[in-house]
Design a protein around this motif. Sequence first.
Motif, PDB file in Angstrom:
ATOM      1  N   ILE A 107       0.860  -1.181   0.000  1.00  0.00           N
ATOM      2  CA  ILE A 107       0.000   0.000   0.000  1.00  0.00           C
ATOM      3  C   ILE A 107       0.897   1.232   0.000  1.00  0.00           C
ATOM      4  O   ILE A 107       1.847   1.316   0.782  1.00  0.00           O
ATOM      5  CB  ILE A 107      -0.924   0.076   1.230  1.00  0.00           C
ATOM      6  N   PHE A 108       0.611   2.173  -0.884  1.00  0.00           N
ATOM      7  CA  PHE A 108       1.288   3.467  -0.925  1.00  0.00           C
ATOM      8  C   PHE A 108       0.213   4.551  -0.845  1.00  0.00           C
ATOM      9  O   PHE A 108      -0.892   4.379  -1.364  1.00  0.00           O
ATOM     10  CB  PHE A 108       2.058   3.652  -2.234  1.00  0.00           C
ATOM     11  N   GLY A 109       0.550   5.685  -0.220  1.00  0.00           N
ATOM     12  CA  GLY A 109      -0.441   6.756  -0.191  1.00  0.00           C
ATOM     13  C   GLY A 109       0.066   8.029   0.458  1.00  0.00           C
ATOM     14  O   GLY A 109       1.116   8.047   1.119  1.00  0.00           O
ATOM     15  N   ILE A 110      -0.699   9.093   0.259  1.00  0.00           N
ATOM     16  CA  ILE A 110      -0.393  10.378   0.895  1.00  0.00           C
ATOM     17  C   ILE A 110      -0.288  10.201   2.409  1.00  0.00           C
ATOM     18  O   ILE A 110      -1.064   9.464   3.012  1.00  0.00           O
ATOM     19  CB  ILE A 110      -1.514  11.399   0.623  1.00  0.00           C
ATOM     20  N   THR A 111       0.653  10.901   3.018  1.00  0.00           N
ATOM     21  CA  THR A 111       0.678  10.942   4.478  1.00  0.00           C
ATOM     22  C   THR A 111       1.385  12.198   4.955  1.00  0.00           C
ATOM     23  O   THR A 111       2.184  12.805   4.223  1.00  0.00           O
ATOM     24  CB  THR A 111       1.346   9.700   5.079  1.00  0.00           C
ATOM     25  N   HIS A 112       1.069  12.595   6.178  1.00  0.00           N
ATOM     26  CA  HIS A 112       1.707  13.742   6.807  1.00  0.00           C
ATOM     27  C   HIS A 112       1.410  13.674   8.298  1.00  0.00           C
ATOM     28  O   HIS A 112       0.443  13.020   8.718  1.00  0.00           O
ATOM     29  CB  HIS A 112       1.179  15.055   6.220  1.00  0.00           C
ATOM     30  N   PRO A 113       2.220  14.326   9.130  1.00  0.00           N
ATOM     31  CA  PRO A 113       1.922  14.329  10.562  1.00  0.00           C
ATOM     32  C   PRO A 113       0.609  15.045  10.851  1.00  0.00           C
ATOM     33  O   PRO A 113       0.236  16.003  10.167  1.00  0.00           O
ATOM     34  CB  PRO A 113       3.108  15.096  11.166  1.00  0.00           C
ATOM     35  N   LEU A 114      -0.085  14.575  11.846  1.00  0.00           N
ATOM     36  CA  LEU A 114      -1.310  15.229  12.293  1.00  0.00           C
ATOM     37  C   LEU A 114      -0.949  16.592  12.874  1.00  0.00           C
ATOM     38  O   LEU A 114      -0.134  16.699  13.777  1.00  0.00           O
ATOM     39  CB  LEU A 114      -2.007  14.380  13.355  1.00  0.00           C
ATOM     40  N   VAL A 115      -1.545  17.637  12.323  1.00  0.00           N
ATOM     41  CA  VAL A 115      -1.283  19.000  12.794  1.00  0.00           C
ATOM     42  C   VAL A 115      -2.165  19.313  13.989  1.00  0.00           C
ATOM     43  O   VAL A 115      -3.378  19.083  13.949  1.00  0.00           O
ATOM     44  CB  VAL A 115      -1.528  20.024  11.665  1.00  0.00           C
ATOM     45  N   GLU A 116      -1.561  19.816  15.043  1.00  0.00           N
ATOM     46  CA  GLU A 116      -2.306  20.235  16.230  1.00  0.00           C
ATOM     47  C   GLU A 116      -2.476  21.740  16.163  1.00  0.00           C
ATOM     48  O   GLU A 116      -1.519  22.503  16.276  1.00  0.00           O
ATOM     49  CB  GLU A 116      -1.549  19.840  17.499  1.00  0.00           C
ATOM     50  N   ALA A 117      -3.698  22.191  15.913  1.00  0.00           N
ATOM     51  CA  ALA A 117      -3.971  23.623  15.827  1.00  0.00           C
ATOM     52  C   ALA A 117      -5.399  23.889  16.248  1.00  0.00           C
ATOM     53  O   ALA A 117      -6.275  23.019  16.137  1.00  0.00           O
ATOM     54  CB  ALA A 117      -3.734  24.127  14.401  1.00  0.00           C
ATOM     55  N   GLU A 118      -5.655  25.096  16.749  1.00  0.00           N
ATOM     56  CA  GLU A 118      -7.002  25.434  17.190  1.00  0.00           C
ATOM     57  C   GLU A 118      -7.991  25.351  16.037  1.00  0.00           C
ATOM     58  O   GLU A 118      -9.106  24.876  16.189  1.00  0.00           O
ATOM     59  CB  GLU A 118      -7.021  26.839  17.791  1.00  0.00           C
ATOM     60  N   SER A 119      -7.573  25.809  14.859  1.00  0.00           N
ATOM     61  CA  SER A 119      -8.367  25.659  13.644  1.00  0.00           C
ATOM     62  C   SER A 119      -7.526  24.930  12.609  1.00  0.00           C
ATOM     63  O   SER A 119      -6.362  25.271  12.386  1.00  0.00           O
ATOM     64  CB  SER A 119      -8.794  27.013  13.086  1.00  0.00           C
ATOM     65  N   LEU A 120      -8.125  23.917  11.993  1.00  0.00           N
ATOM     66  CA  LEU A 120      -7.397  23.137  10.996  1.00  0.00           C
ATOM     67  C   LEU A 120      -7.598  23.665   9.578  1.00  0.00           C
ATOM     68  O   LEU A 120      -7.009  23.144   8.636  1.00  0.00           O
ATOM     69  CB  LEU A 120      -7.840  21.671  11.069  1.00  0.00           C
ATOM     70  N   ILE A 121      -8.430  24.675   9.426  1.00  0.00           N
ATOM     71  CA  ILE A 121      -8.639  25.251   8.100  1.00  0.00           C
ATOM     72  C   ILE A 121      -7.318  25.811   7.586  1.00  0.00           C
ATOM     73  O   ILE A 121      -6.668  26.633   8.231  1.00  0.00           O
ATOM     74  CB  ILE A 121      -9.716  26.356   8.141  1.00  0.00           C
TER      75      ILE A 121
END
Length: 335
Positions: free
Chosen positions: A88-102
Amino acid sequence: MQNFRTHIETLSIYALMGCCFVFFQCENNEENKTLIPKQTNNYKWIYKPEGDYFFGPDTKQLKEGKWYTNWVPNDHTFVKDSFGKWHIFGITHPLVEAESLIGNVHQGEYASFHAVSSKTNFNETIERHHYQDLPKVLSPKERPGEMLSNHAPYIFKKDGLYQMIYGPSPIRLATSSDLYKWETKGKLFHEIEGARDPSLLFHDGTYYIVYCSKKCVKMRKSSDLKNWSEAETILVTNKFDPESPSLIFHNDAFYLFVCSWDGNWDGKDIKGAYQNTTYVYHSKDKIRFGTDHEKEITTLKSHAPEIFKDENNQWYISSVEWPYRGVSIDKLNWE
């Protein structure tokens, strides 16, 4: 009396002919029946990326070289290697911790996760702990001169090499002999209005690449993966933004699976950014799927679905971030 008997015999023959006609017509209709994909609604979680150091470069929220425990996957692909193991291959990135994720939910999508199964029968891999997390592939340092983003890989084998197409625009190509080491091969084409989430179908000697653009899904054709036709719009989506298209040919017809984004999200819970409504469209003669729900035949539950068969001809639909973090699998049957 003779004329009467002849008339009756003639009517009998017509009646028999009519019965035969009706019989064959019904049989023909059965052959041409539009099959509908139905999922079993029994998703099995099979994989999520493990903690890792961010490959960089820095973003607003993420720092190169820093360890992040939680990683988010997105558009992905399944491919079987020469030893029979599933990758399996796919997009990935660390989960961002922010008050707003927009504006933050896709930060750091610069490389693909990579995992390999411990089994060669796909049905046996649909259990926990059958996929080993491997080093990320094609980070920016491995793609000098390219844009940072590396999205939605799709992998297939041609001329003894694994071919990976990925976006966003320009749609690009990388090749590998073993699925572990990859070499970039440059651009396939550029789309002025944007091209993302590419997927490929090989049918009757022609490669069909489908991808999302502005409020539509587009398609290009090629016989050699080098020279591509001009873009054709195969689906217009005025009522939603299309994501993650998959085109397959089944039962003498084309089926297009498209995930939708309707813009309704509070910007705080990341799951809200990964909506799980997937529309399925059907086209018998031409690869044209109309506008919005014109040729829709059913709706499935999945985010960024991949539609594929295993070595036993069982169909599957995959999903990421729904119903569980990571990659999940559900069986798909045609009725």
